[in-house]
Design an enzyme around this catalytic site. Structure first.
Site, PDB file in Angstrom:
ATOM      1  N   GLN A 186     -98.703  23.108  60.078  1.00 28.68           N
ATOM      2  CA  GLN A 186     -99.891  23.123  61.244  1.00 28.68           C
ATOM      3  C   GLN A 186     -99.293  25.018  62.240  1.00 28.68           C
ATOM      4  OE1 GLN A 186     -96.953  21.161  60.777  1.00 28.68           O
ATOM      5  NE2 GLN A 186     -96.302  20.310  63.060  1.00 28.68           N
ATOM      6  N   ASN A 209     -89.114  26.274  55.380  1.00 25.58           N
ATOM      7  CA  ASN A 209     -88.972  25.384  53.329  1.00 25.58           C
ATOM      8  C   ASN A 209     -89.634  25.222  53.026  1.00 25.58           C
ATOM      9  OD1 ASN A 209     -90.597  23.999  54.691  1.00 25.58           O
ATOM     10  ND2 ASN A 209     -89.087  22.496  55.940  1.00 25.58           N
ATOM     11  N   SER A 233     -82.611  31.602  48.084  1.00 22.28           N
ATOM     12  CA  SER A 233     -81.739  32.812  48.938  1.00 22.28           C
ATOM     13  C   SER A 233     -80.468  33.239  47.679  1.00 22.28           C
ATOM     14  CB  SER A 233     -80.654  33.171  50.098  1.00 22.28           C
ATOM     15  OG  SER A 233     -80.201  34.270  50.124  1.00 22.28           O
ATOM     16  N   GLN A 255     -72.900  33.171  50.430  1.00 20.97           N
ATOM     17  CA  GLN A 255     -73.942  32.491  50.112  1.00 20.97           C
ATOM     18  C   GLN A 255     -74.642  31.320  49.879  1.00 20.97           C
ATOM     19  OE1 GLN A 255     -76.664  35.143  49.777  1.00 20.97           O
ATOM     20  NE2 GLN A 255     -77.555  32.717  49.061  1.00 20.97           N
ATOM     21  N   HIS A 258     -75.815  28.795  52.507  1.00 17.38           N
ATOM     22  CA  HIS A 258     -76.609  28.660  52.714  1.00 17.38           C
ATOM     23  C   HIS A 258     -77.575  27.208  52.524  1.00 17.38           C
ATOM     24  CE1 HIS A 258     -77.933  32.479  54.455  1.00 17.38           C
ATOM     25  NE2 HIS A 258     -77.923  33.326  54.077  1.00 17.38           N
ATOM     26  N   GLU A 322     -81.354  38.644  44.617  1.00 15.53           N
ATOM     27  CA  GLU A 322     -82.427  39.723  46.054  1.00 15.53           C
ATOM     28  C   GLU A 322     -80.606  40.649  46.280  1.00 15.53           C
ATOM     29  OE1 GLU A 322     -81.799  35.614  48.388  1.00 15.53           O
ATOM     30  OE2 GLU A 322     -82.968  37.209  50.354  1.00 15.53           O
ATOM     31  N   HIS A 323     -80.285  39.488  46.425  1.00 17.35           N
ATOM     32  CA  HIS A 323     -78.667  40.671  47.182  1.00 17.35           C
ATOM     33  C   HIS A 323     -77.599  40.968  45.683  1.00 17.35           C
ATOM     34  CE1 HIS A 323     -79.314  37.843  50.204  1.00 17.35           C
ATOM     35  NE2 HIS A 323     -79.906  39.152  51.183  1.00 17.35           N
ATOM     36  N   ASP A 356     -77.013  41.187  56.745  1.00 10.78           N
ATOM     37  CA  ASP A 356     -77.404  39.587  56.854  1.00 10.78           C
ATOM     38  C   ASP A 356     -77.832  40.252  58.786  1.00 10.78           C
ATOM     39  OD1 ASP A 356     -77.907  38.905  54.937  1.00 10.78           O
ATOM     40  OD2 ASP A 356     -76.019  37.427  54.739  1.00 10.78           O
ATOM     41  N   GLU A 410    -120.937  55.892  32.622  1.00 10.21           N
ATOM     42  CA  GLU A 410    -121.153  54.172  33.240  1.00 10.21           C
ATOM     43  C   GLU A 410    -121.704  53.574  33.373  1.00 10.21           C
ATOM     44  OE1 GLU A 410    -117.827  54.239  35.990  1.00 10.21           O
ATOM     45  OE2 GLU A 410    -116.303  54.833  34.838  1.00 10.21           O
ATOM     46  N   HIS A 415    -124.954  56.043  41.806  1.00 13.73           N
ATOM     47  CA  HIS A 415    -123.547  57.180  42.246  1.00 13.73           C
ATOM     48  C   HIS A 415    -124.162  58.586  41.620  1.00 13.73           C
ATOM     49  CE1 HIS A 415    -121.545  53.181  41.909  1.00 13.73           C
ATOM     50  NE2 HIS A 415    -120.611  53.821  42.680  1.00 13.73           N
TER      51      HIS A 415
END
Lengths: 427, 427
Positions: A186, A209, A233, A255, A258, A322-323, A356, A410, A415
Site C-alpha cells: 500500500q 520484502n 543480499s 551476510q 540477513h 553484490e558485495h 553497510d 529514412e 524532418h
C-alpha cells in the site's frame, strides 16, 4: 557448507545459481492492492494498514511532536555514530557531482549534457526486527545533495502505530520532507498514484520484502521509476593464504545473518584457507543472536576451491556479486579486472559492514546478478541527464546537408524540410 | 488544431494528457512468445519469423557477404552524411567519459567510484517503412565508446529476408559484433534468454512498436535491463514573437509525421505567433509525402496561449517533453529553469531533426512524461557504476566504533562482530 573443488566452467552457472523467486503467487495480491489504492486512495491505504499492521490512522503523517520524541529517545552515542556515518556518506556522494559536459561537435554546433534532480522521490524503509535507519542515510543523503525538492519516506508502523525512533531521527536529520506511517504494497501504491496523504513521486527507492519488490516492479508500469530490482543480499569473498580466516568467517556470517536466503560464497586458491574459514564459521556461529537465521544461510553457502586467480576472477565475474571482498596477495589483479560487482571491499581491514554503515559508499546495491547491468544507488540515481544543443546559422550550414540526406533516406520528408527551410533562408 | 487560451493550472493535466496505451491486450501474446522462445529457442524464433515476417531462415545471422553487398549499395553521398553524423555523435559521447571519483572519507578510509562497461548489450532496430539507421549510430557508437565487448543487433527481415542496407552499413561501421535478422517480440525474447543463434545480453536498447515495448518491459522480469520505457514521440515548442512561424511549423510537422499518435504542442505568449504557425502548418502539410499520418497527429495537436514565460515554464515542466524547442527572446530563462525534458533545442536554427541525426546528441529519449525520471540514452547507459573501498588499520580504528554502535542498534550482531574482531586484533 558445500565445499567444491575445481568446478569446471560448464558447472558454474548451476553452482552459482540464486534461489528462485515465486513472483507469480504474489502478483495477484499486489495488483489487487494497487487497484484499490488507485480507486479509493487513503481509504484503501488505511484499510490495508489496519489489515497488515494492526493499526488505524486518521492521519498517517509523522508529526513534529513525534520527531521531537524520537530525537530525545536516541542515545548520544548512537547520534554520534549516525553523525559520523552521515558525514562520510555525504563526502562520498558530494564528490560524485558532475559539471556540465559541453563540446562544439562541429563549428557552430554546441552540444551539452547536464544533470538535473528528479523533483519528487520516495524512499521506502522496511519495518520489522531490524530498523534500517542506515538505509535512510544511504537514500536521503544523496537525494538531498542531488537537489530533489520533495523527499517522501514511507515506513510501516509497529503495533502501537509508531515508526522506530532511529528511523525518524535519521530521516529528520537528512532533510526528508514528509514521513508517512505506511508500509508494504500500500505504501508503494500510494507513492505511485498519489493520495491526499501520500504524495505521488517520480522514482521509488529502497529495500523491502518480496511483496514490496513485486510492488515496485508493478509501479514501473504506471510511469514510476525504481532504483533497481531487488533480491536476497549476497557476499562473495576471494581469499588466499594472506587472508585472516577469523575475519573472513565474520564477514561471511555478517551476510548470513540477513536472512535464510542470503547468499554466501568463498572462493579461494588455498585449500587450507577453506578449511580454516569453515572451522572459524562453526565456532563464531555458536554465539550469534541470529544464529538460527545465519545457520540456514550458511548451510547453503559455498566454499569453492580453484587453481589460480585467473579462474577465480572469471568465476566471480560470471556470478557478479553484490558485495565482493578481496583478501589476497595480488589485490590489484581483482580490483582492476572485475567486471561485475556492486561494491568492492579490499584488504583485511575492510569488512562488508564498513560499507553497510560508515565508509561512505552506498549500501543499496544490485543483487541477484544485477551487478552485470545495474549500478548501485549513487548520486546520479537521483538525477537525470538532459541534453541541450544550440546551432548557429553557420552551424546549420555545416551539418544541414547531412541531415537532409539522412532524413530523405529514412523517408522522413518533414524532418528534411525543417532543415531545408532554414538553409534556404540563409541563401 | 486545438487552440487553448490561458488554461488554468487545474486543467493542465487533462490538456497535456498523452494517448492511453492498451498494454493488457498485448501482454498475453508477448508472454506466449517469451515462453515459446525460452522453451524451444531458435525453433520458436524461426516459427515466429515465418509467421510475422513471412520468411524462413536456416541461419539468421547476417553474413560478411551480405554486409559487403550493403556497403556497395549505399551511395557515397549517404556514406558521407552518415560519417559526419557518426563523428559528431562520437565527439559528444566521448566527452561524457568520467574518470574515477576518489576520496578519503575519513583518515585511512579510501572510497572510490568507477564506471565499467555492461559487457553484453543488445540493440533493437525496427524495420518497416522508415529504416532507422540513424538509431544504429545513436546506440552502437556509445556502446563502443563504453567498451561493451558484445554488441548484438536485431532487426526484422523484409519479405525477401533482407535487412535494409543502410542499417547493415551503419551497424558494420560502428563495430556491432553480431547482426541477426530477427524482429519483434521474438527478437527481444531471444536476447533475454539466449538461443544458439541469438546471444543472451544484459541490457536491451532501442525503439519499437507496442509489441516490442511490452516485450522489453517483460524482459526486465527475467533479469535483463532496458534503456527506458517507450511511448509515442513528442515535441513541445515554446515560441514568442522572435520565432519564425515557418520554422516552428516545420518542426511541429517533422514530429507529426512520425505517427498518428505523435504529440505536438506549441506554447506561446503571443496570439499572433499561434495564428501564424497554424496557417504555416496548413500550407506546409499539403506537400508532405506522409501527409496522411501528419494530418492526424496535427489534428490532435495543441496550440496553447499563456500570459507569460513563468506560466509557460511551469506548464512545460508539468508536461516534461521528450523534445523541447526554445525559440524566444529570453532563452536563458527556459534553459536554466526547465526541470523535465529529454533534449532541448535552442534558437531559430536548431531544428529537432538536427538532434535526430547529426548534432551529436542522442535521439533515444524519454517520452510520455518519463523525462521526469529517466535520462535519455547517454554513455552511462552502457556502463554501470561500481564502488570500491580500502580501509587501513588506522581507518578501521577511526570508523569501527560507529559501525559497532549502528550494527548493534539495528540488531545485526554479526555485522558488529566483523568489526570487533578486527579492532581487537589491533589492540
Amino acid at each position: 557448507m558445500n565445499k567444491i573443488y575445481n568446478p569446471t566452467p560448464d558447472t558454474w552457472v548451476s553452482i552459482l545459481e540464486r534461489p528462485t523467486k515465486t513472483v507469480n503467487d504474489i502478483e495477484a495480491t499486489v495488483k489487487e492492492i494497487f487497484a484499490a489504492v488507485q480507486k479509493d486512495g487513503d481509504v484503501a491505504v488505511a484499510k490495508y494498514t489496519t489489515q497488515f499492521d494492526g493499526v488505524y490512522f486518521e492521519n498517517s503523517e509523522v508529526t513534529a511532536a513525534e520527531i521531537e520524541v524520537a530525537i530525545n529517545t536516541i542515545s548520544d552515542e548512537l547520534k554520534a555514530a549516525i553523525s559520523l556515518a552521515k558525514a562520510n556518506v555525504e563526502t562520498f556522494h558530494q564528490v560524485q557531482k558532475t559539471s556540465r559536459v559541453s563540446v562544439e561537435t562541429a563549428e557552430g554546433v554546441q552540444c551539452w549534457q547536464e544533470k538535473r534532480p528528479i523533483q519528487k522521490v520516495g524512499l521506502y524503509i522496511p519495518g520489522g526486527t531490524a530498523p534500517l535507519f542506515s538505509t535512510v542515510l544511504m537514500l536521503a543523503v544523496p537525494a538531498k545533495i542531488a537537489g530533489c525538492n520533495e523527499i517522501v519516506l514511507c515506513s510501516p508502523p509497529d503495533k502501537n502505530g509508531n515508526i522506530n525512533p532511529a528511523i525518524l531521527y535519521a530521516a529528520n536529520l537528512c532533510g526528508v520532507t514528509k514521513i508517512i506511517k505506511v508500509g508494504g504494497i500500500q505504501a508503494i501504491a500510494g507513492m505511485t498514484f498519489g493520495t491526499k496523504a501520500i504524495p505521488k513521486v517520480y522514482k521509488i527507492f529502497g529495500p523491502g520484502n518480496q511483496y514490496v519488490t513485486v510492488a515496485k516492479q508493478l509501479a514501473t508500469q504506471f510511469g514510476v521509476a525504481i532504483d533497481m530490482p531487488a533480491g536476497p543480499s549476497e557476499l562473495l569473498v576471494v581469499a588466499d593464504d594472506t587472508a585472516v580466516p577469523a575475519f573472513v568467517a565474520s564477514d561471511l556470517l555478517s551476510q548470513a545473518e540477513h536472512g535464510t536466503d542470503s547468499q554466501v560464497i568463498l572462493v579461494s586458491t588455498s585449500k587450507a584457507m577453506i578449511d580454516a574459514v569453515e572451522s572459524e564459521i562453526q565456532s563464531q556461529l555458536e554465539v550469534l543472536p541470529r544464529k538460527a537465521i545465519a545457520e540456514k544461510a550458511i548451510a547453503n553457502s559455498k566454499l569453492i576451491y580453484v587453481e589460480n586467480d585467473e579462474i577465480a576472477l572469471e568465476l566471480i565475474d560470471e556470478y557478479g556479486p553484490e558485495h565482493f571482498i578481496i583478501c589476497v596477495q595480488d589485490e590489484d589483479f581483482y580490483v582492476n579486472n572485475i567486471g561485475n560487482a556492486g561494491s568492492v571491499f579490499i584488504g583485511n581491514y575492510t569488512p562488508e559492514s564498513a560499507g553497510d554503515y560508515a565508509s561512505g559508499t552506498n549500501h543499496t546495491l544490485p543483487t541477484n546478478g544485477y551487478a552485470k547491468n545495474y549500478s548501485g544507488v549513487n548520486l546520479d540515481s537521483f538525477m537525470k541527464s538532459m541534453t541541450f544543443q544550440k546551432i548557429s546559422e553557420k552551424g546549420i550550414q555545416n551539418i544541414g546537408k547531412a541531415i537532409e540526406i539522412m532524413a530523405e533516406a529514412e523517408g522522413l520528408q518533414a524532418h528534411k524540410n525543417a532543415v531545408t527551410l532554414r538553409l534556404k533562408s540563409l541563401e
